[in-house]
Design a protein around this motif. Structure first.
Motif, PDB file in Angstrom:
ATOM      1  N   TYR A 184      -1.215  -6.941  -1.606  1.00  0.00           N
ATOM      2  CA  TYR A 184      -0.118  -6.832  -2.568  1.00  0.00           C
ATOM      3  C   TYR A 184       1.194  -6.930  -1.797  1.00  0.00           C
ATOM      4  O   TYR A 184       1.247  -6.665  -0.588  1.00  0.00           O
ATOM      5  N   VAL A 185       2.240  -7.315  -2.504  1.00  0.00           N
ATOM      6  CA  VAL A 185       3.560  -7.491  -1.905  1.00  0.00           C
ATOM      7  C   VAL A 185       4.373  -6.209  -2.101  1.00  0.00           C
ATOM      8  O   VAL A 185       4.389  -5.639  -3.191  1.00  0.00           O
ATOM      9  N   VAL A 186       5.060  -5.777  -1.045  1.00  0.00           N
ATOM     10  CA  VAL A 186       5.872  -4.563  -1.138  1.00  0.00           C
ATOM     11  C   VAL A 186       7.365  -4.837  -0.978  1.00  0.00           C
ATOM     12  O   VAL A 186       8.187  -3.948  -1.218  1.00  0.00           O
ATOM     13  N   MET A 187       7.740  -6.067  -0.596  1.00  0.00           N
ATOM     14  CA  MET A 187       9.159  -6.384  -0.492  1.00  0.00           C
ATOM     15  C   MET A 187       9.374  -7.894  -0.518  1.00  0.00           C
ATOM     16  O   MET A 187       8.608  -8.641   0.085  1.00  0.00           O
ATOM     17  N   ILE A 188      10.389  -8.317  -1.257  1.00  0.00           N
ATOM     18  CA  ILE A 188      10.838  -9.706  -1.245  1.00  0.00           C
ATOM     19  C   ILE A 188      12.355  -9.711  -1.233  1.00  0.00           C
ATOM     20  O   ILE A 188      12.994  -9.086  -2.095  1.00  0.00           O
TER      21      ILE A 188
END
Length: 311
Positions: free
Chosen positions: A67-71
């Motif tokens: 999963y992505v935690v920062m963009i």
């Protein structure tokens, strides 16, 4: 549909500024040779192989998700209240693959801002492996440390510039007592831990806890805004010419990260179990040494340097 495209395509064309180094390394007289071969489109093959490795690992109860935690500087909130399977499931519900719905919307807005500015955004994603047995890897030789092999595998993905296990960078600024995972004696002699600050590794060997890896992806170099460069054929300063790229590839990079973790773990498991078929591997997996007092007999005598090797 989005998830299918992500898994089938790999990263795509996300990194185009390797032209110069390719010419230095191989003496190319046409930079297209470097541009095409170094394209992240090759990660599609990694995802395909990773899918096969996931199937093998699933035979032994090992699952991997991401999963992505920062963009682009927009971070997910505290996810501690969510189990890892919950995070995996929630990540499937939006195209930025963030388990925090509010943060996902903020990421959408940030990506739109980046697009309007003709720029690109980097990001951070986590890959987690569950059900990994203790004892994979080794502390004996540097190249057999499973932690190092996984760090290298994730760092091999295009545009990945930083990888950590657990909260490694944050832990570096804390006292030892704040990052130690204490051991407790549970029921039936089971040795347990109530924290996993080490991210599932000690001495390059798995502990049986979730393997938690985090990778940082830099903003893609190819931008709609021209950047200063040099035309090697003419020997003159020039600006870059935009061809194609993504505005942010972190969500897709996370899936490639899953594939690389699956590949390395499958290799480590086969190395540990041996065998030429699942019929041979399953019994060996069931007989692996576990973290229980009954399986860890100790002599309890003073150390001596001529101590005989364990059988």
């Amino acid at each position: 549909g989005i998830r299918y495209l992500v898994r089938s395509r790999g990263l795509g064309d996300v990194y185009k500024r390797q032209d110069w180094t390719g010419a230095i390394k191989y003496g190319y007289r046409d930079l297209r040779l470097a541009l095409e071969r170094a394209s992240a489109r090759e990660t599609a093959a990694r995802v395909a192989v990773g899918a096969l490795c996931k199937n093998l690992l699933a035979e032994f109860g090992i699952t991997i998700g991401s999963y992505v935690v920062m963009i682009g500087g927009v971070s997910a909130g505290d996810l501690a209240h969510l189990s890892y399977p919950e995070r995996f499931a929630l990540a499937e519900q939006n195209d930025v693959r963030c388990p925090d719905a509010a943060a996902a919307e903020a990421m959408h807005a940030r990506i739109w801002e980046i697009m309007q500015a003709k720029d690109t955004a980097g990001g951070v994603f986590e890959v987690v492996a569950l059900g990994v047995p203790p004892g994979l890897g080794s502390h004996v030789h540097w190249d057999r440390r499973l932690s190092g092999r996984l760090l290298g595998a994730l760092a091999s993905i295009h545009a990945i510039k930083g990888v950590e296990i657990g909260e490694a960078f944050a832990n570096a600024g804390r006292a030892g007592t704040e990052v130690h995972d204490e051991i407790f004696l549970g029921e039936q002699g089971a040795l347990t831990r109530r924290t996993n600050r080490a991210g599932g590794f000690e001495g390059g060997i798995t502990t049986g806890q979730p393997l938690v890896l985090r990778a940082a992806m830099k903003p893609i170099s190819t931008t709609l805004n021209p950047r200063q460069s040099v035309d090697l054929a003419r020997g003159q300063e020039a600006v870059t010419v935009y061809e194609r790229s993504d505005f942010s590839a972190a969500p897709r990079a996370a899936v490639v990260g899953e594939a690389m973790v699956a590949f390395v773990l499958a290799d480590a498991l086969i190395e540990k179990l041996g065998g030429d078929s699942l019929a041979e591997m399953h019994p060996r997996f069931e007989s692996l040494r576990q973290s229980r007092l009954s399986e860890l007999p100790m002599d309890g005598v003073p150390w001596q340097f001529d101590y005989p090797l364990a059988e």
